[in-house]
Motif scaffolding. Sequence first.
Motif, PDB file in Angstrom:
ATOM      1  N   VAL B 158       0.807  -1.215   0.000  1.00  0.00           N
ATOM      2  CA  VAL B 158       0.000   0.000   0.000  1.00  0.00           C
ATOM      3  C   VAL B 158       0.844   1.271   0.000  1.00  0.00           C
ATOM      4  CG1 VAL B 158      -1.777   1.300   1.231  1.00  0.00           C
ATOM      5  CG2 VAL B 158      -1.867  -1.202   1.202  1.00  0.00           C
ATOM      6  N   ILE B 159       0.550   2.116  -0.969  1.00  0.00           N
ATOM      7  CA  ILE B 159       1.190   3.423  -1.067  1.00  0.00           C
ATOM      8  C   ILE B 159       0.127   4.488  -0.858  1.00  0.00           C
ATOM      9  CG2 ILE B 159       2.332   5.042  -2.654  1.00  0.00           C
ATOM     10  CD1 ILE B 159       2.949   1.710  -3.706  1.00  0.00           C
ATOM     11  N   GLY B 160       0.334   5.350   0.125  1.00  0.00           N
ATOM     12  CA  GLY B 160      -0.615   6.419   0.397  1.00  0.00           C
ATOM     13  C   GLY B 160      -0.074   7.751  -0.066  1.00  0.00           C
ATOM     14  N   ILE B 161      -0.946   8.568  -0.635  1.00  0.00           N
ATOM     15  CA  ILE B 161      -0.561   9.906  -1.085  1.00  0.00           C
ATOM     16  C   ILE B 161      -1.278  10.920  -0.193  1.00  0.00           C
ATOM     17  CG2 ILE B 161      -0.592  11.541  -3.008  1.00  0.00           C
ATOM     18  CD1 ILE B 161      -0.731   9.077  -4.900  1.00  0.00           C
ATOM     19  N   ALA B 162      -0.508  11.801   0.427  1.00  0.00           N
ATOM     20  CA  ALA B 162      -1.102  12.804   1.317  1.00  0.00           C
ATOM     21  C   ALA B 162      -0.365  14.126   1.124  1.00  0.00           C
ATOM     22  CB  ALA B 162      -1.026  12.329   2.761  1.00  0.00           C
ATOM     23  N   GLY B 163      -0.806  15.161   1.860  1.00  0.00           N
ATOM     24  CA  GLY B 163      -0.321  16.503   1.555  1.00  0.00           C
ATOM     25  C   GLY B 163       0.603  17.158   2.578  1.00  0.00           C
ATOM     26  N   SER B 164       1.088  16.408   3.579  1.00  0.00           N
ATOM     27  CA  SER B 164       2.042  17.009   4.531  1.00  0.00           C
ATOM     28  C   SER B 164       2.913  15.918   5.139  1.00  0.00           C
ATOM     29  CB  SER B 164       1.291  17.740   5.645  1.00  0.00           C
ATOM     30  OG  SER B 164       0.762  16.803   6.572  1.00  0.00           O
ATOM     31  N   PRO B 165       4.085  16.298   5.624  1.00  0.00           N
ATOM     32  CA  PRO B 165       4.969  15.315   6.282  1.00  0.00           C
ATOM     33  C   PRO B 165       4.284  14.658   7.478  1.00  0.00           C
ATOM     34  CG  PRO B 165       6.174  17.339   5.811  1.00  0.00           C
ATOM     35  CD  PRO B 165       4.737  17.631   5.504  1.00  0.00           C
ATOM     36  N   ASP B 166       3.492  15.425   8.234  1.00  0.00           N
ATOM     37  CA  ASP B 166       2.803  14.852   9.400  1.00  0.00           C
ATOM     38  C   ASP B 166       1.815  13.772   8.990  1.00  0.00           C
ATOM     39  OD1 ASP B 166       4.160  16.418  11.109  1.00  0.00           O
ATOM     40  OD2 ASP B 166       2.470  17.746  11.632  1.00  0.00           O
ATOM     41  N   LYS B 167       1.055  14.059   7.951  1.00  0.00           N
ATOM     42  CA  LYS B 167       0.092  13.065   7.471  1.00  0.00           C
ATOM     43  C   LYS B 167       0.824  11.820   6.978  1.00  0.00           C
ATOM     44  CE  LYS B 167      -3.524  16.325   6.021  1.00  0.00           C
ATOM     45  NZ  LYS B 167      -4.300  16.825   4.881  1.00  0.00           N
ATOM     46  N   CYS B 168       1.911  12.061   6.248  1.00  0.00           N
ATOM     47  CA  CYS B 168       2.681  10.923   5.721  1.00  0.00           C
ATOM     48  C   CYS B 168       3.226  10.069   6.861  1.00  0.00           C
ATOM     49  CB  CYS B 168       3.820  11.424   4.829  1.00  0.00           C
ATOM     50  SG  CYS B 168       3.236  12.034   3.223  1.00  0.00           S
ATOM     51  N   ALA B 169       3.719  10.745   7.910  1.00  0.00           N
ATOM     52  CA  ALA B 169       4.239   9.992   9.056  1.00  0.00           C
ATOM     53  C   ALA B 169       3.119   9.189   9.712  1.00  0.00           C
ATOM     54  CB  ALA B 169       4.862  10.958  10.068  1.00  0.00           C
ATOM     55  N   TRP B 170       1.954   9.782   9.862  1.00  0.00           N
ATOM     56  CA  TRP B 170       0.834   9.104  10.519  1.00  0.00           C
ATOM     57  C   TRP B 170       0.433   7.813   9.782  1.00  0.00           C
ATOM     58  CZ3 TRP B 170      -4.812   9.342   9.328  1.00  0.00           C
ATOM     59  CH2 TRP B 170      -5.587   8.733  10.325  1.00  0.00           C
ATOM     60  N   ILE B 171       0.307   7.904   8.470  1.00  0.00           N
ATOM     61  CA  ILE B 171      -0.187   6.727   7.747  1.00  0.00           C
ATOM     62  C   ILE B 171       0.833   5.593   7.700  1.00  0.00           C
ATOM     63  CG2 ILE B 171      -1.899   8.033   6.404  1.00  0.00           C
ATOM     64  CD1 ILE B 171      -0.103   7.901   3.988  1.00  0.00           C
ATOM     65  N   VAL B 172       2.119   5.941   7.755  1.00  0.00           N
ATOM     66  CA  VAL B 172       3.129   4.875   7.766  1.00  0.00           C
ATOM     67  C   VAL B 172       3.366   4.370   9.197  1.00  0.00           C
ATOM     68  CG1 VAL B 172       5.574   4.342   7.367  1.00  0.00           C
ATOM     69  CG2 VAL B 172       4.258   5.563   5.621  1.00  0.00           C
ATOM     70  N   ASP B 173       3.636   5.297  10.102  1.00  0.00           N
ATOM     71  CA  ASP B 173       4.044   4.892  11.459  1.00  0.00           C
ATOM     72  C   ASP B 173       2.883   4.321  12.269  1.00  0.00           C
ATOM     73  OD1 ASP B 173       6.452   5.854  10.681  1.00  0.00           O
ATOM     74  OD2 ASP B 173       6.294   7.758  11.777  1.00  0.00           O
ATOM     75  N   GLU B 174       1.718   4.935  12.162  1.00  0.00           N
ATOM     76  CA  GLU B 174       0.606   4.459  12.979  1.00  0.00           C
ATOM     77  C   GLU B 174      -0.324   3.508  12.242  1.00  0.00           C
ATOM     78  OE1 GLU B 174      -1.486   6.957  15.711  1.00  0.00           O
ATOM     79  OE2 GLU B 174       0.053   8.527  15.559  1.00  0.00           O
ATOM     80  N   LEU B 175      -0.549   3.762  10.957  1.00  0.00           N
ATOM     81  CA  LEU B 175      -1.533   2.947  10.239  1.00  0.00           C
ATOM     82  C   LEU B 175      -0.910   1.780   9.480  1.00  0.00           C
ATOM     83  CD1 LEU B 175      -3.993   5.690   8.857  1.00  0.00           C
ATOM     84  CD2 LEU B 175      -3.852   4.664  11.144  1.00  0.00           C
ATOM     85  N   GLY B 176       0.400   1.807   9.309  1.00  0.00           N
ATOM     86  CA  GLY B 176       1.064   0.657   8.701  1.00  0.00           C
ATOM     87  C   GLY B 176       1.103   0.617   7.179  1.00  0.00           C
TER      88      GLY B 176
END
Lengths: 330, 330
Positions: B158-176
């Motif tokens: 899964v590759i997620g596309i988002a609009g800020s470093p914080d969002k990117c960190a959240w989806i990788v670090d917390e959501l996997g």
Amino acid sequence: MSLQNTRILFVKRPFGLFEPSETFKIVKVPVPSQNDLSDGQILVKNYYLSLDPAMRGIMNNVRSYTPPLAINELMRGYTVGGWQEYAVSDGNGVEKLFPPPKSSLCDYLGLFGITGLTAYFGLLDGKLKAGETVVVSGAAGATGSVVGQIAKIKGARVIGIAGSPDKCAWIVDELGFDVALNYRDPDFPKKLAQATPNYIDVYFDNVGGDILNLCLKRIARYARIVLCGAISQYNEENYKGPSNYITLIAQRGRMEGFIVYDYQDRFPEAISDLSKWLQQGKLKRRDFIVDGLENAPQALLKLFKGENTGKMLIKIANEYENVGKDYQLK
Amino acid sequence: MSLQNTRILFVKRPFGLFEPSETFKIVKVPVPSQNDLSDGQILVKNYYLSLDPAMRGIMNNVRSYTPPLAINELMRGYTVGGWQEYAVSDGNGVEKLFPPPKSSLCDYLGLFGITGLTAYFGLLDGKLKAGETVVVSGAAGATGSVVGQIAKIKGARVIGIAGSPDKCAWIVDELGFDVALNYRDPDFPKKLAQATPNYIDVYFDNVGGDILNLCLKRIARYARIVLCGAISQYNEENYKGPSNYITLIAQRGRMEGFIVYDYQDRFPEAISDLSKWLQQGKLKRRDFIVDGLENAPQALLKLFKGENTGKMLIKIANEYENVGKDYQLK
């Protein structure tokens, strides 16, 4: 002097609209003699060459379903072995043809060839139901004209979009479409809306661009858009994206691309249906034949300008010239 | 003095980006008293209001899956009866909620509401197979964050596309998620290509515009593009059409719109799965709660600017305030 083989090479990758004299080069080389052939090889003489919109696509160096042309490669095309008079083949992919009643050799490049098979599988895999509204663009072309007729055979209401009054008359008067619309008519968008009061269930797209966009705006709920080609865009430097794709969400529509080669196992079934309909008089077709292989580059340009009605072919040689009763054609 | 009901009306159809103070009007009217209610009617007090991208769509006067807003109509929204504190209902569509363990009332507007159900049906009807590559845009939003997690549960990359470093960190670090890409990064197109060496099997599109177009360029053979929304375009005067739709032909790709209401019969099945995954810790979600109904117009604008992470909600009143243990929420 030995027999000469005219061959047409692809020599320059075009950007935007191609210029026939720059893109192609006509060369003449001797035809291989009997002694030049190895065991199992055959010498093939081509009678007809099919010209197809997809020929523009392979000129671009992009990822696609078939590798792009290399510079100085023999130009590809349906026949045996590309844009040339003679080809040497190991017999792979060569099949003996038995044209059914009312059919001709040319049908193997049109109705029973890629364009007819594309119409058959593209439309019927669009899950067409009787009573639905089908719109087809490029409706007087080799594929579109067959799409509309099959849709009629299956009980649909059929609207064809073409680019001249003559083409419009042909598809309604001779082919039996319900409505023909000329997209060059300034009122075309209004007329398209009027012709589709129950919206569009299946749109078979051969052209892309503005026509695709207008049809997207008119789709019915659960509509299927069959993406077959985008001839209006192939020679543009930048493709136009259909901004009305958003209607697909509200109407739960589907836009799907397809390539006829995926249906290779089912070609015999399709040819059997197409040939039956031809014999029953339910299916008509017209060939638009240009004489002489050396005219192929210019004729290909005419294809993109929409100057043909029906299937565009190059006549390379007279049928059965210099051969016996048996002939082989891919 | 009688209790006041704050209601937010839609008063001006916007063209392009809406201006909250012009588009909406906040009015106060008395809350109906017990005597004002007819037999069978109930007075509903709203705790939370869901803010959703689709709210921009209903402001336009166009054919869609739901009628457009009329001028001076109460602004619609998930809760009972729109953007207001209190609503009178005949009980139709009102259901008693039994939040499962680890869930909250807010989940009925998010994870078990339209956004979570949209993620569930949109992704799983995309015929996802384990090992496939899924790309989702709006990946830190209410729908996208759930899409990515369900795709991981189903064994996809899964590759997620988002609009800020914080969002990117959240989806990788917390959501996997496996990879997060920030679309505001100038190298985003290159990084998208690097992150999809085997191309994209399923692209779940919440945003439209340039990101849709870039993903189309990267689709794998037989790819499915799930058209869920186009938040990047809703406030544009003209939608951007995806010129790379043409790749759908060569790759036999499918781009299909869907509306979650078509799956209403299967909502219980989805809520059961989502709630199970939530309890198992396989699914996480975040609510982005803005206090006060009067802040809803401005908060809706923030939603379109991507200022939220997770599900955006308006807190209208404290839970259980002035009611007994039983509560009703649509």
